[in-house]
Scaffold this motif. Sequence first.
Motif, PDB file in Angstrom:
ATOM      1  N   LYS A   8       0.820  -1.211   0.000  1.00  0.00           N
ATOM      2  CA  LYS A   8       0.000   0.000   0.000  1.00  0.00           C
ATOM      3  C   LYS A   8       0.852   1.258   0.000  1.00  0.00           C
ATOM      4  O   LYS A   8       0.447   2.290  -0.506  1.00  0.00           O
ATOM      5  CB  LYS A   8      -0.910   0.006   1.224  1.00  0.00           C
ATOM      6  N   ASP A   9       2.053   1.151   0.583  1.00  0.00           N
ATOM      7  CA  ASP A   9       2.876   2.360   0.697  1.00  0.00           C
ATOM      8  C   ASP A   9       3.290   2.904  -0.666  1.00  0.00           C
ATOM      9  O   ASP A   9       3.486   4.092  -0.824  1.00  0.00           O
ATOM     10  CB  ASP A   9       4.114   2.082   1.556  1.00  0.00           C
ATOM     11  N   ASN A  10       3.416   2.000  -1.646  1.00  0.00           N
ATOM     12  CA  ASN A  10       3.793   2.407  -2.997  1.00  0.00           C
ATOM     13  C   ASN A  10       5.023   3.321  -3.015  1.00  0.00           C
ATOM     14  O   ASN A  10       5.079   4.290  -3.760  1.00  0.00           O
ATOM     15  CB  ASN A  10       2.613   3.114  -3.679  1.00  0.00           C
ATOM     16  N   LEU A  11       6.010   2.997  -2.196  1.00  0.00           N
ATOM     17  CA  LEU A  11       7.241   3.788  -2.166  1.00  0.00           C
ATOM     18  C   LEU A  11       7.876   3.796  -3.545  1.00  0.00           C
ATOM     19  O   LEU A  11       8.023   2.741  -4.164  1.00  0.00           O
ATOM     20  CB  LEU A  11       8.226   3.185  -1.155  1.00  0.00           C
ATOM     21  N   PRO A  12       8.233   4.952  -4.061  1.00  0.00           N
ATOM     22  CA  PRO A  12       8.811   4.986  -5.406  1.00  0.00           C
ATOM     23  C   PRO A  12      10.159   4.278  -5.465  1.00  0.00           C
ATOM     24  O   PRO A  12      10.999   4.448  -4.582  1.00  0.00           O
ATOM     25  CB  PRO A  12       8.958   6.480  -5.696  1.00  0.00           C
ATOM     26  N   GLN A  13      10.340   3.459  -6.479  1.00  0.00           N
ATOM     27  CA  GLN A  13      11.587   2.723  -6.687  1.00  0.00           C
ATOM     28  C   GLN A  13      12.036   2.955  -8.123  1.00  0.00           C
ATOM     29  O   GLN A  13      11.195   3.074  -9.024  1.00  0.00           O
ATOM     30  CB  GLN A  13      11.357   1.214  -6.464  1.00  0.00           C
ATOM     31  N   TRP A  14      13.340   2.987  -8.348  1.00  0.00           N
ATOM     32  CA  TRP A  14      13.844   3.188  -9.705  1.00  0.00           C
ATOM     33  C   TRP A  14      13.251   2.155 -10.655  1.00  0.00           C
ATOM     34  O   TRP A  14      12.883   2.468 -11.778  1.00  0.00           O
ATOM     35  CB  TRP A  14      15.368   3.087  -9.751  1.00  0.00           C
ATOM     36  N   ASN A  15      13.193   0.893 -10.211  1.00  0.00           N
ATOM     37  CA  ASN A  15      12.671  -0.184 -11.059  1.00  0.00           C
ATOM     38  C   ASN A  15      11.195  -0.465 -10.806  1.00  0.00           C
ATOM     39  O   ASN A  15      10.662  -1.460 -11.297  1.00  0.00           O
ATOM     40  CB  ASN A  15      13.459  -1.478 -10.833  1.00  0.00           C
ATOM     41  N   GLY A  16      10.537   0.368 -10.007  1.00  0.00           N
ATOM     42  CA  GLY A  16       9.167   0.072  -9.629  1.00  0.00           C
ATOM     43  C   GLY A  16       9.109  -1.131  -8.704  1.00  0.00           C
ATOM     44  O   GLY A  16      10.137  -1.687  -8.318  1.00  0.00           O
ATOM     45  N   THR A  17       7.905  -1.524  -8.319  1.00  0.00           N
ATOM     46  CA  THR A  17       7.724  -2.713  -7.487  1.00  0.00           C
ATOM     47  C   THR A  17       6.894  -3.719  -8.270  1.00  0.00           C
ATOM     48  O   THR A  17       5.814  -3.393  -8.759  1.00  0.00           O
ATOM     49  CB  THR A  17       7.027  -2.343  -6.164  1.00  0.00           C
ATOM     50  N   SER A  18       7.421  -4.915  -8.394  1.00  0.00           N
ATOM     51  CA  SER A  18       6.800  -5.951  -9.228  1.00  0.00           C
ATOM     52  C   SER A  18       6.134  -7.007  -8.363  1.00  0.00           C
ATOM     53  O   SER A  18       6.699  -7.459  -7.373  1.00  0.00           O
ATOM     54  CB  SER A  18       7.853  -6.633 -10.110  1.00  0.00           C
ATOM     55  N   ILE A  19       4.922  -7.388  -8.751  1.00  0.00           N
ATOM     56  CA  ILE A  19       4.204  -8.483  -8.111  1.00  0.00           C
ATOM     57  C   ILE A  19       3.802  -9.443  -9.229  1.00  0.00           C
ATOM     58  O   ILE A  19       3.302  -9.001 -10.266  1.00  0.00           O
ATOM     59  CB  ILE A  19       2.921  -7.977  -7.402  1.00  0.00           C
ATOM     60  N   GLY A  20       4.030 -10.734  -9.022  1.00  0.00           N
ATOM     61  CA  GLY A  20       3.761 -11.693 -10.094  1.00  0.00           C
ATOM     62  C   GLY A  20       2.731 -12.742  -9.718  1.00  0.00           C
ATOM     63  O   GLY A  20       2.401 -12.912  -8.546  1.00  0.00           O
ATOM     64  N   HIS A  21       2.205 -13.398 -10.719  1.00  0.00           N
ATOM     65  CA  HIS A  21       1.366 -14.567 -10.492  1.00  0.00           C
ATOM     66  C   HIS A  21       1.353 -15.421 -11.753  1.00  0.00           C
ATOM     67  O   HIS A  21       1.730 -14.957 -12.835  1.00  0.00           O
ATOM     68  CB  HIS A  21      -0.054 -14.166 -10.075  1.00  0.00           C
ATOM     69  N   TRP A  22       0.936 -16.655 -11.598  1.00  0.00           N
ATOM     70  CA  TRP A  22       0.862 -17.568 -12.737  1.00  0.00           C
ATOM     71  C   TRP A  22      -0.570 -17.640 -13.227  1.00  0.00           C
ATOM     72  O   TRP A  22      -1.494 -17.829 -12.432  1.00  0.00           O
ATOM     73  CB  TRP A  22       1.346 -18.969 -12.346  1.00  0.00           C
TER      74      TRP A  22
ATOM     75  N   ASN B 131       9.882   5.429  -9.542  1.00  0.00           N
ATOM     76  CA  ASN B 131      10.449   6.721  -9.192  1.00  0.00           C
ATOM     77  C   ASN B 131      10.167   7.678 -10.353  1.00  0.00           C
ATOM     78  O   ASN B 131      10.442   7.337 -11.503  1.00  0.00           O
ATOM     79  CB  ASN B 131      11.961   6.521  -9.014  1.00  0.00           C
ATOM     80  N   PRO B 132       9.611   8.866 -10.089  1.00  0.00           N
ATOM     81  CA  PRO B 132       9.337   9.790 -11.202  1.00  0.00           C
ATOM     82  C   PRO B 132      10.592  10.079 -12.033  1.00  0.00           C
ATOM     83  O   PRO B 132      10.496  10.356 -13.226  1.00  0.00           O
ATOM     84  CB  PRO B 132       8.826  11.057 -10.524  1.00  0.00           C
ATOM     85  N   GLU B 133      11.762   9.988 -11.405  1.00  0.00           N
ATOM     86  CA  GLU B 133      13.000  10.254 -12.150  1.00  0.00           C
ATOM     87  C   GLU B 133      13.349   9.131 -13.130  1.00  0.00           C
ATOM     88  O   GLU B 133      14.191   9.309 -13.998  1.00  0.00           O
ATOM     89  CB  GLU B 133      14.178  10.459 -11.191  1.00  0.00           C
ATOM     90  N   THR B 134      12.734   7.965 -12.961  1.00  0.00           N
ATOM     91  CA  THR B 134      12.980   6.905 -13.934  1.00  0.00           C
ATOM     92  C   THR B 134      12.478   7.364 -15.303  1.00  0.00           C
ATOM     93  O   THR B 134      13.175   7.213 -16.306  1.00  0.00           O
ATOM     94  CB  THR B 134      12.269   5.591 -13.536  1.00  0.00           C
ATOM     95  N   ALA B 135      11.287   7.971 -15.313  1.00  0.00           N
ATOM     96  CA  ALA B 135      10.741   8.654 -16.497  1.00  0.00           C
ATOM     97  C   ALA B 135      10.994   7.895 -17.785  1.00  0.00           C
ATOM     98  O   ALA B 135      11.406   8.468 -18.796  1.00  0.00           O
ATOM     99  CB  ALA B 135      11.288  10.079 -16.583  1.00  0.00           C
TER     100      ALA B 135
ATOM    101  N   ASN C 147       9.547   9.244 -21.157  1.00  0.00           N
ATOM    102  CA  ASN C 147       8.767  10.421 -20.736  1.00  0.00           C
ATOM    103  C   ASN C 147       7.571  10.080 -19.844  1.00  0.00           C
ATOM    104  O   ASN C 147       6.705  10.914 -19.633  1.00  0.00           O
ATOM    105  CB  ASN C 147       8.277  11.225 -21.952  1.00  0.00           C
ATOM    106  N   SER C 148       7.542   8.868 -19.317  1.00  0.00           N
ATOM    107  CA  SER C 148       6.388   8.476 -18.500  1.00  0.00           C
ATOM    108  C   SER C 148       6.477   9.111 -17.114  1.00  0.00           C
ATOM    109  O   SER C 148       7.503   9.676 -16.730  1.00  0.00           O
ATOM    110  CB  SER C 148       6.303   6.960 -18.383  1.00  0.00           C
ATOM    111  N   THR C 149       5.398   8.988 -16.363  1.00  0.00           N
ATOM    112  CA  THR C 149       5.314   9.547 -15.016  1.00  0.00           C
ATOM    113  C   THR C 149       5.258   8.417 -13.997  1.00  0.00           C
ATOM    114  O   THR C 149       5.331   7.234 -14.353  1.00  0.00           O
ATOM    115  CB  THR C 149       4.027  10.380 -14.848  1.00  0.00           C
ATOM    116  N   GLU C 150       5.073   8.806 -12.728  1.00  0.00           N
ATOM    117  CA  GLU C 150       4.960   7.784 -11.681  1.00  0.00           C
ATOM    118  C   GLU C 150       3.642   7.021 -11.784  1.00  0.00           C
ATOM    119  O   GLU C 150       3.417   6.079 -11.034  1.00  0.00           O
ATOM    120  CB  GLU C 150       5.148   8.404 -10.289  1.00  0.00           C
ATOM    121  N   LYS C 151       2.780   7.406 -12.711  1.00  0.00           N
ATOM    122  CA  LYS C 151       1.532   6.644 -12.911  1.00  0.00           C
ATOM    123  C   LYS C 151       1.747   5.446 -13.840  1.00  0.00           C
ATOM    124  O   LYS C 151       0.804   4.687 -14.095  1.00  0.00           O
ATOM    125  CB  LYS C 151       0.460   7.549 -13.522  1.00  0.00           C
TER     126      LYS C 151
END
Lengths: 266, 334
Positions: free
Chosen positions: B216-230, B243-247, B250-254
């Motif tokens: 829930k915290d959704n802390l910004p990470q350079w590589n984002g946070t990945s969750i997987g399933h089969w 992380n917005p700086e990953t951009a 030209n993408s955003t943190e969304k």
Amino acid sequence: MKLVTAAALLLTLPVAAGPLTQIPKAADGHPDLSGVWQAVNTAHWNLEPHTSAYPAVIELGAQFAVPPGLGVVDGGTIPYLPAARAERDKHFVNRIADDPEGKCYLGGVPRSTYMPYPFQILQNTRDVIMVYQYATGFRRVYVDGKDEAPLNAWMGWSNGHWEGSTFVVEVTGLNGQTWLDRAGNYFSDNAKVTERYTLTSPNHMRYEATIEDPTVFSKPWTIRMPLYRIVDDDYRLLEFKCEPYAEEKIYGHLRKPVPPASGGSK
Amino acid sequence: MSTRTQLMAGVVVAGIAALIAAPHADAQTKTKSVPKTAWGDPDITGAYAEFTTAPLERPAELASQEFFSSRDQWQVYAQKRIQEVDQDVETAPGTQEDVHYSMGTFKLSENEGTTSLNMRTSIVTQPKNGRIPALTPAAAVRRDAAAAARKGHEFDGPENRSLTERCIVWPSTLAPILPRGYNSNLQIFQSPGYVIIQGEMGDARMIPTDGRARPKDNLPQWNGTSIGHWEGDTFVVETAGFNPETAWRNSTEKLRVTERIKRIDDTSLEYSFTVVDPDTWAEPWSGVYPLTKMDGLLFEYACTEGNYGLANILAGERKRERDAAARKTAAPAK
């Protein structure tokens, strides 16, 4: 027998179901080292016994002072050859400039284990993967791997095997550019490190590393410490990408000079 | 010329062509049961090459042609693509374009590895024209503002250089993974409750598959946070919280990225992705390309530790400035 296997499999699942009460086993019957671990000691400051000390940069004050520690070396002192001890002392004097940690360089082995950051072990029968929060360090331990290091690397080349309930990892191919702590302890690229990981309870692991390097030490020596499982709910390893924090140190002298303020005397 | 002969000899892992090439590959891959790990997940472990002969975006002249119509047509474009990637082109001495690696010299050339035959005309499959949707007006303003702020300051300091030059983020790790000029390889490991994707020039993404919810915290990470399933035999990864700086582009943190990895056969996986960021593109876009199993393993890359390039780039510019200043002093303005 089938029931036992099923129970063992269940135990390999994450701790969401509650705290572990017995040593977890992997599907193949070996202890399951999977999880997030961290050392809770001052080995990252100095492997040898040490009293508290001033911070390396005096302006940083008491909160960055060196905390004291009883040391983790068997026998207390690292058996350096005389010239090597002098080299270690030189490292200490130059630690602000020279400690690879300050440059965000990979921690090497065994230093990565007891740096003040957690690391995660992921275990299967073919490989044991170790991912360190610090500098995104990564090790693939080849289980029953017999290959030799193709060339030297910061994290070395790790071959593992099980001796009873202990996972033994022989690390060679180390590049000799890493340090062992912030006090400047070190070994060369001739070093061989033999690590032993033994679960002593569901949430504790005994970690031992024996270091052999006849060019630096008069005899092999061993460090020992417990590692603690991080048991926080929903814990996950966050990124510690330290490259940006080291850029001023590494590249600061290469920045475009700031022009003198205009509007002065004409 | 030697590049050309190597290409045709080395590029194709035969036999899987039909699967990547077939418009309805999805329906055709269920013939054989997928090997499983000891704990029952589909086994996608291995070292894979990402390079593919399909460009990211479809060449404009191929318009709505999703697949090459013949081997001959494929060959023309594949050759062009490999030349581009190898930078195996004639350049004029003294120009910036002339300063590049000759990939073959360092055995970095793509065509010295294995690559699945890919009859697609682009990695991008959605929109239907095989091209990335245009940036929204707001995103275009953002892009132009960033470019304007950078102009004239490209070499001022490390922060002005790209995240890749600074060893922070690599396209071969960041979702969606896209092939790069060299070292475009990754390794997949599996353990109970996790899949690990490790880019050769990048980080290990530890992707939990144990059913846990997105933090829930959704802390910004350079590589984002990945969750997987089969989903059946397909590994599905949802990544957000960048992380917005990953951009990325030209993408955003969304930005949200969905990746799907599916075993095709013993030597290849199908990698597909969809990216969504309403603040950057008016519509989601998707792509697909094959990952081809390699012999051997990946070795430690240690980017920061060997980053002489960044120091040399900055040092080179400082020298240029000093030389320019010296010329000015020697020949004062008339």
